[in-house]
Design an enzyme around this catalytic site. Structure first.
Site, PDB file in Angstrom:
ATOM      1  N   GLY A  28      -1.942   4.892  -4.468  1.00  0.00           N
ATOM      2  CA  GLY A  28      -1.756   3.788  -5.131  1.00  0.00           C
ATOM      3  C   GLY A  28      -0.876   3.513  -6.219  1.00  0.00           C
ATOM      4  CB  ILE A  40      -3.687   5.701   2.825  1.00  0.00           C
ATOM      5  CG1 ILE A  40      -2.579   4.565   3.005  1.00  0.00           C
ATOM      6  CG2 ILE A  40      -4.286   6.047   4.199  1.00  0.00           C
ATOM      7  CD1 ILE A  40      -1.168   5.247   3.285  1.00  0.00           C
ATOM      8  CE1 TYR A  70       0.438   1.822   4.387  1.00  0.00           C
ATOM      9  CE2 TYR A  70       0.794  -0.670   4.508  1.00  0.00           C
ATOM     10  CZ  TYR A  70       0.951   0.560   5.162  1.00  0.00           C
ATOM     11  OH  TYR A  70       1.357   1.025   6.231  1.00  0.00           O
ATOM     12  CB  CYS A  71       1.742   3.999  -1.664  1.00  0.00           C
ATOM     13  SG  CYS A  71       0.658   3.835  -3.133  1.00  0.00           S
ATOM     14  CB  THR A  72      -0.253   8.230  -0.410  1.00  0.00           C
ATOM     15  OG1 THR A  72       1.030   8.508   0.077  1.00  0.00           O
ATOM     16  CG2 THR A  72      -0.911   9.556  -0.254  1.00  0.00           C
TER      17      THR A  72
END
Length: 355
Positions: free
Chosen positions: A203, A228, A199-201
Site C-alpha cells: 500500500g 496485495i 496498487y502495490c505490495t
C-alpha cells in the site's frame, strides 16, 4: 547510554535466528505523517523493539514510517502496544500480516533515518502526500475489476509484476518508483475521465502514487487498501474470489507469497513455466532473476555461463575480477539494461491503457 545499533556479525545473527524455536509473525506497516524529530523517534523506537527481540527493516523520515519486520509470537501483543503508543499517528495503524510465513524472514533489526520513506523524486512544495485517493477494500476491488470504466495500474517494479498481478493491470515499465510516477501520469493522460485504481505490495507506493495522480489533475483515483497483502488476506477470509493471479513478490528471504496457483512467469534461461526468483550465486553478480530447478542444476545457480565459469575460479581470482565492478544496482533491477544485455531478455512491452 544504550547501544542503538547492531554490533554482531550477520553470520552469527542468522545462525541464532535459525536456531530459534519460538514461532515468529512477519508483518509490514507504513504510515504517512509528520515527524519533527525522526532521529529521536528512531532511537526511542529502536530501544523498545530490541527489548522485544524484533527483527526486520524500518525506515523513518519526516514524512512517516515504513516497516517490514518479524516479531516473536509471545511478544506480539506487547509490540502492538508499544507501536501504537509510540506516536499519536500510529495508534491502531494497520498491520499487514504475511500470508505465507515461516518466521525466518529477518535476523537483525535495521532501523534507519531516510529523507523519504519511499524515494519518489518529487521536488514540489505544493505536493501533499496526505491528499490521497479513495481506499478500496477487497469486495470493492473485485467490483472495480469488473467495471469497464476502471483501469488498474501496477505501481511495482517489473520483477514484481512479472510473477503476479491483477488481470488486465497496466504495467508502468520503469526501474524505479521515482521514474514511474511521471511515467504513469503520461501513460494515462488520455484517460483522466476513467477510474484509476492503483496498487502495490503493501500500500505504501500506491498510496503516494494516488496523491501524485490527484496532484496532476486526475479526479477519480483509488488505491487498494493495504495493497496485495491485505487484499488477498481479506478476500480469502470473506470467501471472495481472489482476482490477483500468481505470486506477490516480497522483499525478504521468502521473495514471494503465493496468492493463487497460477504460474504466469517463465524461467529466464529455458522458458519453462516458473515463478521462483533467486540471486545469481556469483558474488560478482547477484542478479535477481527467475530460474527453474533444471537450470539451477545446469548453471550451478548462476544466471549465465560467464558467471558459472567465474564461480568455479579460486577465491582470490574471483575477488580480483570483482575489483572495481559495480554490482549493487544489479539486485532488483531487471526491467531494462542488465537482464536484456546479460540474459537477452526483451524489455517489457508498454501496455495500451485503452486496450
Amino acid at each position: 547510554m544504550p547501544v542503538l545499533h547492531n554490533r554482531i556479525s550477520n553470520e552469527e545473527l542468522k545462525a541464532r535466528m535459525l536456531a530459534e524455536t519460538e514461532p515468529r509473525t512477519t508483518v509490514s506497516f507504513y504510515k504517512y505523517f509528520h515527524l519533527d524529530d525522526p532521529q529521536g523517534f528512531r532511537d526511542s523506537l529502536y530501544i523498545e523493539l530490541i527489548k522485544l527481540n524484533v527483527f526486520g527493516r524500518i525506515y523513518v523520515a519526516k514524512e512517516g514510517i515504513n516497516a517490514q519486520i518479524s516479531v516473536p509470537q509471545s511478544q506480539f501483543a506487547a509490540f502492538k502496544q508499544q507501536l501504537f503508543a509510540s506516536h499519536p499517528a500510529l495508534d491502531q495503524v494497520r498491520l499487514n500480516i504475511a500470508l505465507e510465513d515461516d518466521g525466518k524472514s529477518f535476523w537483525v533489526l535495521r532501523l534507519k533515518v531516510r529523507d523519504r520513506i519511499v524515494a519518489d523524486g518529487i521536488d514540489d512544495d505544493t505536493f501533499d502526500p496526505a491528499n490521497v485517493g479513495e481506499y478500496l477494500k477487497a469486495e470493492q476491488v473485485n467490483a472495480m475489476i469488473d467495471d469497464p470504466d476502471a483501469l488498474f495500474v501496477d505501481m511495482r517494479n517489473h520483477y514484481e509484476y512479472e510473477v503476479g498481478h491483477f488481470d488486465q493491470a497496466i504495467e508502468v515499465p520503469s526501474d524505479t518508483f521515482r521514474d514511474q510516477l511521471p511515467m504513469a501520469v503520461d501513460m494515462l493522460k488520455e484517460n483522466k475521465d476513467k477510474k484509476i485504481v492503483m496498487y502495490c505490495t503493501g500500500g505504501i507506493r500506491c498510496e503516494k502514487a494516488s496523491a501524485y495522480m490527484l496532484h496532476n489533475g486526475f479526479k477519480n483515483v483509488y488505491h487498494v487498501e493495504g495493497g496485495i497483502i491485505e487484499y488477498a488476506r481479506r478476500a480469502k477470509e470473506q470467501g471472495l474470489p481472489v482476482k490477483f493471479k500468481g505470486k506477490n513478490f516480497v522483499f525478504d528471504e521468502r521473495m514471494g507469497e503465493r496468492i493463487s496457483d497460477d504460474v504466469i512467469a517463465h524461467c529466464h534461461q529455458c522458458g519453462a513455466e516458473c515463478d521462483n526468483h533467486t540471486n545469481c550465486l556469483n558474488d560478482g553478480c547477484h542478479l535477481l532473476f527467475i530460474q527453474c530447478p533444471a537450470c539451477a542444476a545446469k548453471f550451478d545457480g548462476c544466471c549465465s555461463e560467464i558467471c558459472q565459469t567465474e564461480l568455479k575460479l579460486p577465491a582470490e581470482q574471483q575477488r580480483a575480477l570483482r575489483a572495481g565492478r559495480e554490482n549493487g544496482m544489479k539486485i532488483f533491477n531487471k526491467s531494462k539494461g542488465l537482464l536484456q544485455t546479460t540474459m537477452h531478455i526483451p524489455a517489457p512491452k508498454t501496455a495500451d491503457p485503452q486496450s
